[in-house]
Design an enzyme around this catalytic site. Sequence first.
Site, PDB file in Angstrom:
ATOM      1  N   ARG A 146       0.838  -1.291   0.373  1.00 27.26           N
ATOM      2  CA  ARG A 146       0.551  -0.229  -0.044  1.00 27.26           C
ATOM      3  C   ARG A 146       1.269   1.241  -0.397  1.00 27.26           C
ATOM      4  O   ARG A 146       1.642   1.641   0.886  1.00 27.26           O
ATOM      5  CB  ARG A 146      -0.795  -0.216   1.079  1.00 27.26           C
ATOM      6  CG  ARG A 146      -1.689   1.364   1.403  1.00 27.26           C
ATOM      7  CD  ARG A 146      -2.617   1.305   2.295  1.00 27.26           C
ATOM      8  NE  ARG A 146      -2.821   0.999   3.669  1.00 27.26           N
ATOM      9  CZ  ARG A 146      -3.822   0.810   4.616  1.00 27.26           C
ATOM     10  NH1 ARG A 146      -4.804   1.473   4.560  1.00 27.26           N
ATOM     11  NH2 ARG A 146      -2.838   1.070   5.684  1.00 27.26           N
ATOM     12  N   ASP A 181      -4.063   2.801  13.963  1.00 24.77           N
ATOM     13  CA  ASP A 181      -3.137   3.142  13.307  1.00 24.77           C
ATOM     14  C   ASP A 181      -3.515   4.706  12.658  1.00 24.77           C
ATOM     15  O   ASP A 181      -4.567   5.604  13.280  1.00 24.77           O
ATOM     16  CB  ASP A 181      -2.739   2.803  11.755  1.00 24.77           C
ATOM     17  CG  ASP A 181      -4.401   2.890  10.885  1.00 24.77           C
ATOM     18  OD1 ASP A 181      -5.626   3.214  10.985  1.00 24.77           O
ATOM     19  OD2 ASP A 181      -4.831   1.727   9.597  1.00 24.77           O
TER      20      ASP A 181
END
Length: 558
Positions: free
Chosen positions: A177, A457
């Site tokens: 990603r 996150d």
Amino acid sequence: MVEINLKNVKLYADIDTTPQFLPSKTTVATILTRDALEFIVLLHRTFNAKRLELLGNREKVQNELDSNKYSFDFLPEMENIRNDPTWQGAVPAPGLINRSSEITGPPLRNMLVNALNADVTTYMTDFEDSSSPTWKNMIYGQVNLYDAIRNQINFSTTKKEYKLKNDISQLPTLIVRPRGWHMVEKHLYVDDQPISASIFDFGLYFYHNAKELTKIGKGPYFYLPKMEHHLEAKLWNDIFCVAQDFISMPRGTIRATALIETLPAAFQMEEFIYQLKQHSSGLNCGRWDYIFSTIKKLRNKPNHVLPNRDQVVMTSPFMDAYVKRLINTCHRRGVHAMGGMAAQIPIKDDVKANNEAMNKVRNDKIREVTNGHDGSWVAHPALAQICNEVFSKMGTANQIYYIPETTVTASDLLNTNIQGAQVTTESIRTNLDIGLQYMESWLRGSGCVPINHLMEDAATAEVSRCQLYQWVKHGVTLKDTGEVVTPELTTKILNEETFKLASSSPVGKDNKFELASKYLLPEIRGEKFSDFLTTLLYDEVVTCKDTPIDLNQLQRFQ
């Protein structure tokens, strides 16, 4: 191969010639070869203007939303695409047929080894929300992936030996990603502009590893974050085509899963698959970012205020509609519909609490497989067993064949009414605690942070500060005290939490809670709303050299 002019391309960082991890011989210079730089500079010069245009379009949409000139709906100009039953996404690529359990984490060397050794089918290594974008993290993330793909990642510390349990071809399939379109990499400037972070991350990984990955029977696979319009997916597709042509690789070798983690994207799921064409490998429910985006986009609408974060769950009306639409759309178009993150981590010192947490994970995964998802995410290797057990009930590698009946309207996707909704003083404190802890850790270079037995996150920190902005903006009344949420109240609690966390910080006076609090204060007072915390804080982790390297003057680095 065409040689690209590197005139006016400057690197404000060291090209270290010393391997960071012995016995690896891979260095930063291995990654930043002239050939690789020519490649990413070509991509940036070709596509950056379109990237900036699309980012400008996001701002226009928000302005029109705020002035009631725009409301979310399915795009009328794409109706013919949605109504055409004949087109399909790409067939699953090698290594992406069974994606029943996906683990995620940043490309730190130890985490790469642990994730690749986990009992999962795929591993999304993350340069985005679980990484703080320091130069060291970003460039050594590339070094670590380079080594992993070549079976040379094993290393030892004074305490532990890190070793892959098998050849990389037999381990979970890697999916990378890159950072989102909104981010830049300020250590590398092209024509007096910082290079797109998306192109930097994608380009270096693809250039060095695409052909190596096909040799081991897999390919260059990606997760695409934070997109808000199908033309942003088209931009990725155009880059994929140019990149594959550049190294003489057949188009369609790249595969990409689009994260549906913004509210605008939920209205364009079909269009995302269509735009990625032969490169599409499905869609993913990025649940925490989706909640963040919903608050962000509707933050100025008093009828869309969300309650305490623990009340915003996957069965909430707008979340349930989003999930059902995604699964139906993906399976009608022949691609994977991936579930969301289980962020829990084991609670080693409390058996009862750990059992409760694991049961929560199990029930969440049962909900996902029952709805029709083809696989799901976990944040810790210990959760893989639960995910595997639940998704093994499919009896097949995926359930793309299953197209659940559903009709989801625009109003369903916008239905933020939650039964028993309430906001409490404790929820203000919880949001500030999570926001401060995550931001402080991020400022010190760590973007994957264990907080209250959850692996957090950037998305959860974003939810925290967005909710506080929204509650102040609309003067929400607290259920427990009857007080109205004001800037003064959130400031008072912020100061209390900052003092408490700074006083007990394990890094002592080196903590960055005061700095985190400074950035958070105007956001939670309702005075300012930044698009992303990561771009708001980015300059604090940039460590540029004063004198850049003029790359056009260099010979090949190797």
